[in-house]
Design a protein around this motif. Sequence first.
Motif, PDB file in Angstrom:
ATOM      1  N   GLY A 365       0.706  -1.200  -0.027  1.00 30.06           N
ATOM      2  CA  GLY A 365      -0.101  -0.045   0.229  1.00 30.06           C
ATOM      3  C   GLY A 365       0.931   1.245  -0.187  1.00 30.06           C
ATOM      4  N   ARG A 366       1.941   1.393   0.831  1.00 27.21           N
ATOM      5  CA  ARG A 366       2.763   2.502   0.835  1.00 27.21           C
ATOM      6  C   ARG A 366       3.551   2.847  -0.518  1.00 27.21           C
ATOM      7  NH1 ARG A 366       1.471   5.936   4.740  1.00 27.21           N
ATOM      8  NH2 ARG A 366       1.020   5.082   6.481  1.00 27.21           N
ATOM      9  N   HIS A 367       3.931   1.686  -1.154  1.00 27.36           N
ATOM     10  CA  HIS A 367       4.490   1.873  -2.464  1.00 27.36           C
ATOM     11  C   HIS A 367       3.569   2.494  -3.411  1.00 27.36           C
ATOM     12  CE1 HIS A 367       7.990  -1.234  -1.214  1.00 27.36           C
ATOM     13  NE2 HIS A 367       8.041  -0.228  -0.429  1.00 27.36           N
ATOM     14  N   LEU A 368       2.471   1.815  -3.376  1.00 30.19           N
ATOM     15  CA  LEU A 368       1.312   2.211  -4.497  1.00 30.19           C
ATOM     16  C   LEU A 368       0.851   3.781  -4.119  1.00 30.19           C
ATOM     17  CD1 LEU A 368      -0.790  -1.172  -4.774  1.00 30.19           C
ATOM     18  CD2 LEU A 368       0.899  -0.217  -6.372  1.00 30.19           C
ATOM     19  N   PHE A 369       0.971   4.092  -2.921  1.00 31.38           N
ATOM     20  CA  PHE A 369       0.536   5.368  -2.445  1.00 31.38           C
ATOM     21  C   PHE A 369       1.444   6.326  -2.890  1.00 31.38           C
ATOM     22  CE2 PHE A 369       0.547   8.889   0.680  1.00 31.38           C
ATOM     23  CZ  PHE A 369      -0.832   9.459   0.501  1.00 31.38           C
ATOM     24  N   HIS A 370       2.653   6.125  -2.948  1.00 36.33           N
ATOM     25  CA  HIS A 370       3.737   7.001  -3.344  1.00 36.33           C
ATOM     26  C   HIS A 370       3.769   7.104  -4.838  1.00 36.33           C
ATOM     27  CE1 HIS A 370       7.583   8.789  -3.908  1.00 36.33           C
ATOM     28  NE2 HIS A 370       8.093   8.063  -4.814  1.00 36.33           N
ATOM     29  N   ASP A 371       3.429   6.169  -5.634  1.00 34.12           N
ATOM     30  CA  ASP A 371       3.507   6.089  -7.185  1.00 34.12           C
ATOM     31  C   ASP A 371       2.197   7.132  -7.533  1.00 34.12           C
ATOM     32  OD1 ASP A 371       5.646   4.411  -6.955  1.00 34.12           O
ATOM     33  OD2 ASP A 371       4.456   2.569  -7.317  1.00 34.12           O
ATOM     34  N   ILE A 372       1.035   6.779  -6.902  1.00 37.36           N
ATOM     35  CA  ILE A 372      -0.075   7.536  -7.332  1.00 37.36           C
ATOM     36  C   ILE A 372       0.052   9.125  -7.058  1.00 37.36           C
ATOM     37  CG2 ILE A 372      -1.410   5.505  -7.875  1.00 37.36           C
ATOM     38  CD1 ILE A 372      -2.897   6.346  -5.283  1.00 37.36           C
ATOM     39  N   LYS A 373       0.751   9.181  -6.001  1.00 39.03           N
ATOM     40  CA  LYS A 373       0.838  10.346  -5.275  1.00 39.03           C
ATOM     41  C   LYS A 373       1.812  11.304  -6.501  1.00 39.03           C
ATOM     42  CE  LYS A 373      -0.561  12.044  -1.287  1.00 39.03           C
ATOM     43  NZ  LYS A 373      -1.067  13.530  -1.023  1.00 39.03           N
ATOM     44  N   GLN A 374       2.593  10.560  -7.069  1.00 39.55           N
ATOM     45  CA  GLN A 374       3.469  11.099  -8.156  1.00 39.55           C
ATOM     46  C   GLN A 374       2.796  11.562  -9.375  1.00 39.55           C
ATOM     47  OE1 GLN A 374       6.479  12.361  -7.617  1.00 39.55           O
ATOM     48  NE2 GLN A 374       6.542  11.302  -5.420  1.00 39.55           N
ATOM     49  N   ARG A 375       1.678  10.914  -9.506  1.00 42.02           N
ATOM     50  CA  ARG A 375       0.748  11.147 -10.481  1.00 42.02           C
ATOM     51  C   ARG A 375      -0.665  12.100 -10.297  1.00 42.02           C
ATOM     52  NH1 ARG A 375       3.436   6.625 -11.200  1.00 42.02           N
ATOM     53  NH2 ARG A 375       3.845   5.832 -13.274  1.00 42.02           N
ATOM     54  N   GLY A 376      -0.495  12.694  -9.111  1.00 41.28           N
ATOM     55  CA  GLY A 376      -1.418  13.982  -8.921  1.00 41.28           C
ATOM     56  C   GLY A 376      -2.693  13.478  -7.790  1.00 41.28           C
ATOM     57  N   TYR A 377      -2.547  12.097  -7.181  1.00 42.17           N
ATOM     58  CA  TYR A 377      -3.351  11.712  -6.272  1.00 42.17           C
ATOM     59  C   TYR A 377      -3.446  12.613  -4.956  1.00 42.17           C
ATOM     60  CZ  TYR A 377      -5.584   8.613  -2.781  1.00 42.17           C
ATOM     61  OH  TYR A 377      -6.701   8.144  -1.830  1.00 42.17           O
ATOM     62  N   THR A 378      -4.592  13.282  -4.798  1.00 39.78           N
ATOM     63  CA  THR A 378      -4.804  13.995  -3.707  1.00 39.78           C
ATOM     64  C   THR A 378      -5.664  13.582  -2.544  1.00 39.78           C
ATOM     65  OG1 THR A 378      -6.729  14.985  -4.631  1.00 39.78           O
ATOM     66  CG2 THR A 378      -4.582  16.124  -5.167  1.00 39.78           C
ATOM     67  N   GLY A 379      -5.841  12.115  -2.531  1.00 41.18           N
ATOM     68  CA  GLY A 379      -6.677  11.632  -1.459  1.00 41.18           C
ATOM     69  C   GLY A 379      -5.807  11.078  -0.299  1.00 41.18           C
ATOM     70  N   SER A 380      -6.428  10.295   0.540  1.00 45.51           N
ATOM     71  CA  SER A 380      -5.537   9.883   1.808  1.00 45.51           C
ATOM     72  C   SER A 380      -5.082   8.324   1.508  1.00 45.51           C
ATOM     73  CB  SER A 380      -6.571   9.772   3.102  1.00 45.51           C
ATOM     74  OG  SER A 380      -7.544   8.992   2.719  1.00 45.51           O
ATOM     75  N   PHE A 381      -4.244   7.976   2.336  1.00 44.73           N
ATOM     76  CA  PHE A 381      -3.638   6.487   2.412  1.00 44.73           C
ATOM     77  C   PHE A 381      -4.846   5.662   2.680  1.00 44.73           C
ATOM     78  CE2 PHE A 381      -1.477   3.106   4.685  1.00 44.73           C
ATOM     79  CZ  PHE A 381      -0.978   2.467   3.597  1.00 44.73           C
ATOM     80  N   SER A 382      -5.711   6.051   3.651  1.00 42.53           N
ATOM     81  CA  SER A 382      -6.681   5.088   4.157  1.00 42.53           C
ATOM     82  C   SER A 382      -7.716   4.770   2.992  1.00 42.53           C
ATOM     83  CB  SER A 382      -7.256   5.549   5.434  1.00 42.53           C
ATOM     84  OG  SER A 382      -7.973   6.963   5.026  1.00 42.53           O
TER      85      SER A 382
END
Length: 565
Positions: A365-382
């Motif tokens: 989950g943490r790795h995927l969260f970092h990857d989509i953050k780089q693509r513009g994701y503005t939501g939360s990890f939960s």
Amino acid sequence: MQTKSKWSPGPGAKVLGVALTDDDSWVVSAAGPAFGICPDCGRRTRNRHGWSNRSLQDLPVQGKAVTVKLRLSRWRCAHQNCERQTFSDRLPTIASPYARRTRRVAEIVGLLGHSAGGRPGERLMRRLGMPVSDDTILRQLKRDVALADCDATIRVVGIDDWSWRRSWRYGTVIVDLERRSVVDILDDRSVASAARWLKRHPSVEIVSRDRCGLYAQAAREGAPQARQVADRFHLMQNLRVAIEEQMSLSGRATGRALLPDKIIGSAQVDLIQDDPHVDATHRLRVRHAHRQSRQVVFDTVHALRNEGLSCSEIARRTGYGRRSIAKWLTFETPPDRRRSALKPTSPLYFEAFLAECWKDGNRCGRHLFHDIKQRGYTGSFSNLERLLASWRRAERSVKDSASPAPINPHHPNRDAVIPISDPETGHVISPVVAAALCIKPRGMLTINQASKVDVLKQGSHAFALMRSLAMRFRGILRSGESSKLDIWIDDAVSSGLSPMVRFARVLHRDIDAVRNAIELPWSNGQTEGQINRLKTIKRAMYGKAGTELLRARMLPLINNHHHTN
């Protein structure tokens, strides 16, 4: 006839005459004192250097505007060694330097600007005989706020957010709970801004907040010495939401109430299986049952219509709203539900990328969260974790489908899918109503509400268990003793009801603030009241004014003004 002394604009001024002009306004001619006092050396002098004239707006008389024509002297200092050679008369009790109106008029301008705003204040001042533009009123209001004393010792603060534009832009309001007044308005809702404010006020000892983790983090960073207090109202609201979520597992007052017995029975058998992953497949089965029920409901509504029943009668028999019945009768097939457009705040916006990573074996989950953050994701990890958890449960359900677990009749959700009807009207009791009744004490229930509670307790083992937990939790909040809180959390976790388990675990993560909420008298009620006042002022300004003006109108008035306009 009034004497000239009644017209005096203040001490130190001598009235020379009063006249009514052609434009139906009064003009008061006055002169300054007969001697001057040097502001540096303090010596008196009568050596006049020259004259100067000031025109000041004063209070009206009989609804007519009054202008004070004040003639002041410029003096020479009598002391030879004084650095100031000349100086003018200063009458601070009448008007500030360079002001265009007397202090008493400026005070009224400040009061009206604070309470009414620019345009309403302008109209009222013109009607009172003291014409002032709305821009002048707002300038003075902002100037008064800039001169406010912000160094007052603040010991107990309440922090909460407010929406300038809902779901788009938020701000932060900070309230002094001891003085019951707003101390500051922040134009954003962030940990950094709230922490900076708390660092500038090291005297803060207690921070009252809602359950938002943002302000909890800000308090830990900006005021580590302060005790955090969770708001008791929001604690009860979170408990009500958990109860509503559990009651929603049985379906709202929708088509599940009209499903044939074979559909209800199959869904019930699926839900009562004592599977360790029963919650994982529960939502999928409920959604499937709901899709089946929509057609059943649609056919039932049209069949009743063909019998000649009115929309009101169909609504009474089925438990739907009359407008929903009328809308469904206009369709030949059940209308499809519209799915809202995906936004970058939702992980489903990046579903294709996540599915590709999932297929390649990247499931952290943490790795995927970092990857989509780089693509513009503005939501939360939960939020991302909830999506990934559904994918994991789907895989497990496929593996375990070949060997279903035995049925356990004592499972807490064994009767969750059975809709419960109101004994008075026959309508299905909605999860919202059931949750509200669940947290309400018996002494506060009406006769009709008490009968609903009794029916819910008899028809739902989960409701009876949650009501027992809710009454205990309510008693703990009101007792002032937090010693029983740990036992309650253990009982809620052992209840087996997923929403209650999550609520209890969240309480445990914020245990210190919850204990302080039980033991200390402070709450965020005053902050919520100030937010209601803020909404009223914001809407009166039509949302066009900025945060600076909103802050100026929210802060308390200053007793001693030093007006300069």
